[in-house]
Design a protein around this motif. Structure first.
Motif: not given
Lengths: 929, 463
Positions: A176-179, B195, A181, A132, B200-204, A173-174, B197-198
């Motif tokens: 990471e929340t940006t795309p 953006g 992941h 992140n 919640q996982k962002q869709p790729a 992997k867990q 990161s929060g």
């Protein structure tokens, strides 16, 4: 040394990537690599140029770094550059990571022994730790993306390398929340799959091992590099080794479930990759049930994405009825059929889906040989929406035709409504071709006819109509003769029963011989004769009508007076075929008449001669002898007979003897003859020059005479390339042909060698080269020759390298020139080179170490032919190489205290890398230049 | 699941000047050496290296039937026994790197050929079936994305736009496919920076976060195709297909949007629905159409030979259920294989008639509305110059002729499918503005001359 202008790099890089071989004919890989690295280190070069400079590493790392040692060195350089690039130069940093990965992997430098590889992997792994972008900020986002992909590629090439890091990768992997992941998920899943594959190949209970692997948080597993995994068996027939687990492995199950649950967050391409890995994981672990995929199926089968539907199909083929019920299967195949004609999908996708239907992995397959077969579920009713129409593009049309042919072939035989439709489709195409359709449409029509016949040749109702319609088409457009003949040939090859093609040929023969002669123009006649030539090859077709037609054409049209050799030989092809025809006795008189008429009236002497020869054969030989003389093919033993018949083969060239055969392996090679420095100068002037004239002026004046000293002769032995077949023990009339691989030399003319025998001394071949630019090059050589059984052969020889030193000539001055004059010329040239503007010429220094005693020997063995002066006591020498058309390389060699110094002057600085390489090869030790 | 090499060629069709020459140039190429290394290991002795760009173009053109435009029959190109029906091509490379490259995927659009060679992750012999190779769909997907990126929606990319897109390609590939295994297909639009990161996982697949006014727009677009024959022996055909596009410019990592599609009660369901991967659930039981859709315009066309001219009669009738409000509506009457249109004496009951003599084409412009009676007619005579020039078509010979309709009706769907603005629910912090739209457009809408023969356009009506 002058540096390459920065603005020329885009052009140079693009010419390198489009054709490395062409590009390297003007320089060496070595020096190009040096230049590129030099520029990359230069702070003044812009980022975008540097990004461009890295493309050669991305595309052709092994050309730039042919050996592991060079790869390692280069990786060290690139890594050092990476460390110095400012963080804001994002694209350059990403590109560098990709370049280093390519270099290390492709030069096989990924190993714990290679320091830079270890360092680089650590760097990649460190880079991806910052999930992140908490620590380093967003500018590292794309760098992490690239690092993930580099690690993934390295893990793909060396499966198992990350197998001891599963827990760590899982946590990343867990977190990471940006795309990104997505990249982490793919990396983890690949590592997981490879780790499980490693386990599956081990013996014994694996419960604990599996637990241990999932909790792994150690270093790289370098042993994976040393013992690579065998590839995963892809086909359904391959046996998959399984991890034997006794208990239900909850941990792994929840890992796979979570990956699947989150998979919809991935792009379709990545999702498909992930699914593919998970399919393999589930297939390898007994404790995991394929039902784990069940929750995804509705989503996947409804998708518009080809990659996802394809992944589902692979799932189907791996798990069959343990995941798909009969109902699911039925739904799936219906879905594929509707996708294969969906208006919102592209042609390529629809073709692919039709292919998928033909290879559909059924739960209960009737045969499983991997070949095309129709799933039982595809009924005529279901497939009706895939019937071809003239509004389809060619590929779709052909694909639908063969799919539907299979459908109707297996359907009820009494109901030929479906086949009837396919036939009416052929007729619709027929009308288009008849009305001057495009060439593409014409080809599609003939392909369609071929396809239709291969399935329905037994159905005479249709094949008779087809015969009729093709001959009608031919009568309107006889230029379709090549297409028609091609169709007949192929049908005869593919079907055992030649009935249909015979009927078509008979129909065509009838059509042609009944044509009114007044309408016959010479062009149409050419096509008709081609068809008749083909007809005359068939023993089952009576040929009387053909002969009458030919005779009447010769007598009643202007063919004999206006026809050329080509037309005449087409007529003779028919005659020749008839000489071998089993019913020759029935047309004996007519054929004799025809040949006699040709030899008396045809306007071409060669044709007359041939006709006379045939006539003689016909009237003098018994039938057995005749067929003995004329039979084609390699089963005839005697050379003489064969050459006799080959005389008659005409332009059709069907005879084996006129055909040049291609050898399967290499038969010949050219090996360099050593110690032949002497004969290299092709021209020497006799005139000594006027008294008092400046030596330099005189020397330069020589070049005004055209072709002066412009050629280099290289000598080779023509020998056998290892153990070749005994057929080639005696070769005659060898013609060597040379092709250039670049534009640095003038075309090389062919060389004839009378013969080559296994147990005799190899002949010497002199190749004359005329350089435009005397750079190193490669010649592609091929040879044509005859073996003693009379057959002609063509063979490719190994490429012949032309080294830089091959093009060296001694100074082209009159033989009688004194030592003094030569030295004077050397000095003049030297000073003129150093005076001229920089860029035009250059001087340089090259040093190497050598023992005191060795220098004279070294000079003697390498430079004796080019020596201008020598002072052995002082250990000082002057050497001059002349390179046609008019270049010079001057060396002064002196033994200074601890090293030999070679000072170099040349009038073409582009030579420097070659000179360097040459001197390195001459010098006994590693130079310290 | 990787690509060994990727090419973009430009190609001039037919009149390449030199005739029979190469007829193309390399616009872009990219090799993936680490994948190549794997290919070499997998294929063993049967490995064929990717040749230099120059050696790829010619066999590719041959395989696509585009080489030797000036020659009628070339065996390597036109052999009837060579299958030409798979999406995967087999390139026979000549010269120094000779061998067979397979499977090469290729896409031709405008003057461009996009091609890639994908990795075969199986023993090369016997040749594995295409559907068993995961790389194939990946390659097709990559090429389709590349096509959208280079050409946009237009059929033919123009020079400058293409050049700038080609210049961007290396950096696009660096992001989505740096080492030959694609993560995503090239995106036509620009990709915004990710953006913050929060939790919640962002869709790729989402092109970055949205800032600004929240808007959700749902558009329904339907396309109607039809073949009308005007003969009792031949059933008329029509079908409708369409797309529902939902564009959500809404804040949040993964905002949920629920769209309710409604169809009037009782009837047949919508068939063969394809779903975009970002749609999480689809309740298809609701999708029932009210009545079998009708062709919006019924036509009849008679063309008869009369001495030295053609007599033309046509009637078009707008169906009563269809809104009489077009954006445009035109009927095209082309004439083939007859020379140029010479004398036109044709009257129309409504709209204007435009004549293109060069193209031998009558264009009947009906404008925005049909008259109250909802029926329009055209009749008269046309004759032709005796010249052998004029447009040609191998299909439309003799009295085989058609009228082709072009129209667009805004705010209408033929299936009756619609989205109520109030039924769109967006689960997001800000209340978005919601817009919906509908349209019906024609495509391949033909009315064939009932006095002549017409080609079969679908087997369904025959069997």
């Amino acid at each position: 040394m002058a540096s390459t202008n920065a603005s020329s790099w885009p052009r140079r890089i693009s010419s390198f990537t489009s054709s490395p071989s062409q590009f390297l004919s003007g320089t060496t890989a070595d020096s190009f690599l040096d230049q590129v690295l030099h520029e990359l280190r230069d702070d003044r070069i812009s980022e975008s140029t540097k990004v461009l400079l890295l493309t050669p590493f991305l595309e052709h790392p092994t050309i730039l770094c042919p050996f592991p040692a060079v790869g390692e060195e280069t990786a060290v350089e690139l890594l050092a550059i990476f460390c110095q690039v400012p963080h804001k130069s994002l694209q350059l940093r990403c590109q560098l990571l990709v370049a280093i990965t390519s270099v290390l992997v492709c030069t096989s430098c990924v190993s714990s022994e290679v320091e830079v590889a270890v360092g680089f992997l650590d760097l990649l792994y460190q880079t991806i730790q910052d999930t992140n972008d908490h620590k380093n900020g967003q500018q590292f986002y794309y760098l992490r993306l690239t690092a993930c992909d580099c690690l993934r590629e390295i893990e793909t090439c060396y499966p198992g390398l990350l197998s001891q890091k599963l827990e760590a990768l899982y946590l990343l992997k867990q977190q990471e929340t940006t795309p990104l992941h997505q990249a982490y998920s793919l990396l983890y899943t690949l590592a997981l799959k490879n780790a499980i594959r490693l386990l599956s190949l081990q013996k014994g209970g694996a419960d604990d091992d599996l637990k241990r692997v999932l909790a792994g948080n150690e270093g790289f597993a370098w042993k994976a590099v040393e013992t690579p995994l065998p590839p995963y068996p892809v086909s359904s027939t391959g046996q998959i080794s399984v991890v034997q687990t006794s208990t239900d492995n909850k941990e792994l199950k929840s890992i796979v479930s979570l990956l699947l649950e989150e998979s919809y967050l991935l792009t379709p391409l990545s999702q498909a990759t992930l699914l593919r890995e998970l399919i393999e994981v589930v297939a390898m672990v007994q404790a995991l049930s394929p039902a784990i995929f069940k929750s995804q199926l509705v989503r996947l089968i409804g998708t518009v994405e080809i990659t996802l539907l394809h992944a589902t199909l692979l799932m189907k083929s791996t798990f069959t009825d343990s995941l798909f019920t009969t109902e699911d299967e039925n739904f799936f195949i219906k879905r594929l059929v509707s996708m294969a004609q969906h208006p919102l999908l592209s042609v390529q996708q629809k073709l692919f889906y039709m292919d998928c239907i033909l290879h559909f992995p059924e739960n209960r397959p009737i045969s499983s040989n991997g070949e095309e077969s129709l799933p039982v579920l595809v009924t005529p009713h279901l497939a009706a929406s895939l019937l071809p129409t003239v509004f389809n593009d060619s590929r779709t049309m052909l694909c639908r035709l063969s799919l539907l042919s299979l459908v109707y072939l297996e359907a009820d035989e009494n109901d030929d409504k479906g086949v009837g439709y396919l036939f009416s489709h052929l007729m619709a195409l027929h009308r288009i071709v008849e009305n001057h359709g495009t060439r593409e449409m014409t080809v599609t029509y003939f392909k369609s006819v071929f396809t239709f016949l291969t399935y329905f040749y037994h159905n005479e109702k249709f094949t008779d109509d087809l015969t009729k319609s093709i001959s009608e088409l031919y009568s309107k457009h006889c230029y379709l003769a090549p297409n028609v003949i091609n169709l007949i040939d192929r049908i005869q090859e593919h079907l055992e029963d030649p009935k249909w093609s015979i009927r078509l040929l008979q129909a065509l023969q009838k059509l042609i011989v009944e044509l009114p002669l007044v309408q016959m123009n010479i062009q149409n006649l050419g096509w008709h004769l081609k068809i008749l030539g083909r007809v005359s090859q068939e023993s089952q077709v009576s040929q009387g009508k053909t002969l009458c037609f030919l005779l009447s054409v010769l007598i009643n049209t202007s063919l004999c007076t206006t026809g050329d050799w080509k037309m005449g030989s087409v007529v003779l092809v028919v005659c020749r075929n008839l000489l071998q025809h089993p019913s020759l006795h029935r047309v004996f008189t007519e054929l004799a008449d025809l040949l006699q008429y040709i030899m008396q009236h045809y306007n071409d002497v060669d044709i007359q001669d041939h006709a006379r020869f045939y006539y003689t054969l016909l009237t003098n030989l018994s039938r057995e002898k005749l067929s003995g003389v004329l039979t084609k093919g390699p089963n005839v033993e005697q050379t003489k007979v064969r050459s006799l018949s080959s005389l008659m083969a005409e332009s059709e060239g069907l005879s084996n003897c006129l055909t040049v055969q291609e050898t399967t392996g290499t038969v010949l090679k050219l090996t360099k003859v050593h110690n032949t420095n002497v004969h290299r100068v092709s021209q020497q002037t006799d005139s000594e020059g006027h008294e008092g004239e400046d030596v330099l002026t005189f020397y330069r004046k020589q070049f005004s005479s055209p072709g002066f000293s412009s050629k280099v002769i290289l000598e080779y032995h023509l020998t056998y390339a290892g153990d070749v077949d005994v057929t080639f023990d005696k070769l005659f009339s060898i013609c060597l042909h040379f092709d250039l691989t670049d534009s640095n030399y003038e075309q090389v003319s062919d060389i004839s060698v009378p013969c080559l025998f296994r147990n005799r001394k190899p002949p010497v071949v002199r190749v004359t080269l005329q350089p435009r630019q005397p750079y190193p090059s490669t010649l592609c050589a091929s040879a044509m020759f005859t073996t003693d059984d009379g057959l002609s052969w063509h063979t490719q020889l190994e490429d012949i390298p032309v080294c830089f030193s091959d093009v060296f000539l001694p100074l082209p001055v009159p033989v009688g020139w004194s030592q003094e004059k030569r030295e004077k010329l050397f000095d003049h040239l030297w000073s003129s080179m150093c005076e001229e503007e920089p860029g035009q010429s250059a001087t340089s220094l090259f040093c190497f170490e050598i023992g005191n005693q060795e220098l004279p020997a070294l000079i003697e063995s390498n430079f004796s032919a080019y020596l201008i002066s020598q002072e052995p006591e002082k250990q000082s020498y002057k050497v001059m190489f002349f390179l046609p058309p008019q270049f010079h390389v001057l060396l002064t060699i002196a033994n200074a205290e601890d090293a030999v110094q070679v000072r170099i002057a040349t009038d073409n600085w582009d030579f420097l890398p070659f000179i360097n390489t040459y001197l390195k090869s001459v010098a006994p030790q590693t130079p310290r230049s | 699941m990787s690509v060994r090499a990727l090419w973009v060629f430009s190609h001039e069709r037919g009149d390449g000047g030199g005739g029979g020459g190469a007829g193309g140039t390399v616009c872009f190429s990219r090799r993936f050496p680490t994948v190549e290394r794997r290919a070499k290991a997998l294929a063993g002795a049967l490995y064929v290296a990717v040749p230099e760009d120059g050696a790829v173009l010619q066999p590719l053109l041959t395989e696509l039937g585009l080489s030797d435009g000036d020659k009628a029959f070339v065996l390597s190109r036109d052999d009837c026994a060579r299958p030409q029906r798979s999406p995967a091509l087999e390139l026979r490379v000549q010269g120094r790197d000779r061998g067979v490259l397979w499977p090469v995927l290729a896409l031709v659009q405008g003057g461009l050929i996009l091609a890639c060679l994908v990795l075969v992750e199986a023993p090369p012999e016997p040749r594995p079936p295409l559907p068993s190779l995961a790389s194939v769909s990946q390659g097709l997907s990559l090429l389709a994305g590349l096509q959208a990126f280079l050409c946009g929606t237009g059929a033919k990319p123009d020079g400058e736009a293409l050049a700038s897109k080609l210049a961007l390609l290396p950096s696009v590939l660096l992001q989505i496919c740096p080492l030959g295994t694609p993560l995503d297909a090239p995106q036509a639009g620009s990709v915004a920076a990710p953006g913050p990161s929060g939790s919640q996982k962002q869709p790729a697949w989402k092109p970055g976060p949205h800032r600004g006014r929240a808007v959700a727009s749902v558009s329904l677009s339907e396309t109607v195709r039809s073949m009308q024959y005007g003969k009792p022996s031949r059933q008329d055909l029509w079908d409708v297909f369409g797309t529902v596009n939902c564009k959500c410019e809404v804040e949040g990592v993964l905002p949920n949007v629920m769209v309710t599609l409604t169809l009037p009660p009782n009837g047949s369901p919508l068939q063969d629905i394809l779903v975009h991967p970002c749609v999480t659930s689809l309740d298809s039981s609701l999708l029932m159409a009210s009545s079998v859709p009708v062709p919006p315009i019924l036509g009849s066309y008679q063309l008869k030979e009369e001495e030295n001219q053609l007599r033309v009669t046509a009637t078009l009738k707008l169906h009563e259920s269809v809104r009489n409000s077009f954006e445009y509506c035109e009927a095209h009457l082309p004439f083939f294989n007859r020379g140029h249109v010479n004398n036109v004496d044709v009257k129309v009951s409504c709209g204007q008639l435009e004549v293109s003599r060069e193209k031998s084409l009558l264009v009947w412009v009906l404008g925005q509305k049909f008259p109250k009676s909802r029926e329009v007619t055209l009749n008269g005579t046309v004759n032709f110059s005796e010249l052998s020039s004029g447009p040609r078509d191998p299909l439309c010979t003799g009295l085989t002729a058609y009228i082709k309709l072009y129209f667009r009706v805004p705010d209408l769907t033929l299936s009756g499918c619609c989205v109520d603005q109030h039924s769109v629910q967006v689960y997001s912090s800000a209340k978005p503005r919601i817009t919906t739209s509908r349209e019906l457009v024609s495509s391949e809408y033909y009315i064939w001359n009932s006095a002549g023969e017409a080609p079969i356009s679908s087997a369904l009506m025959v069997l």
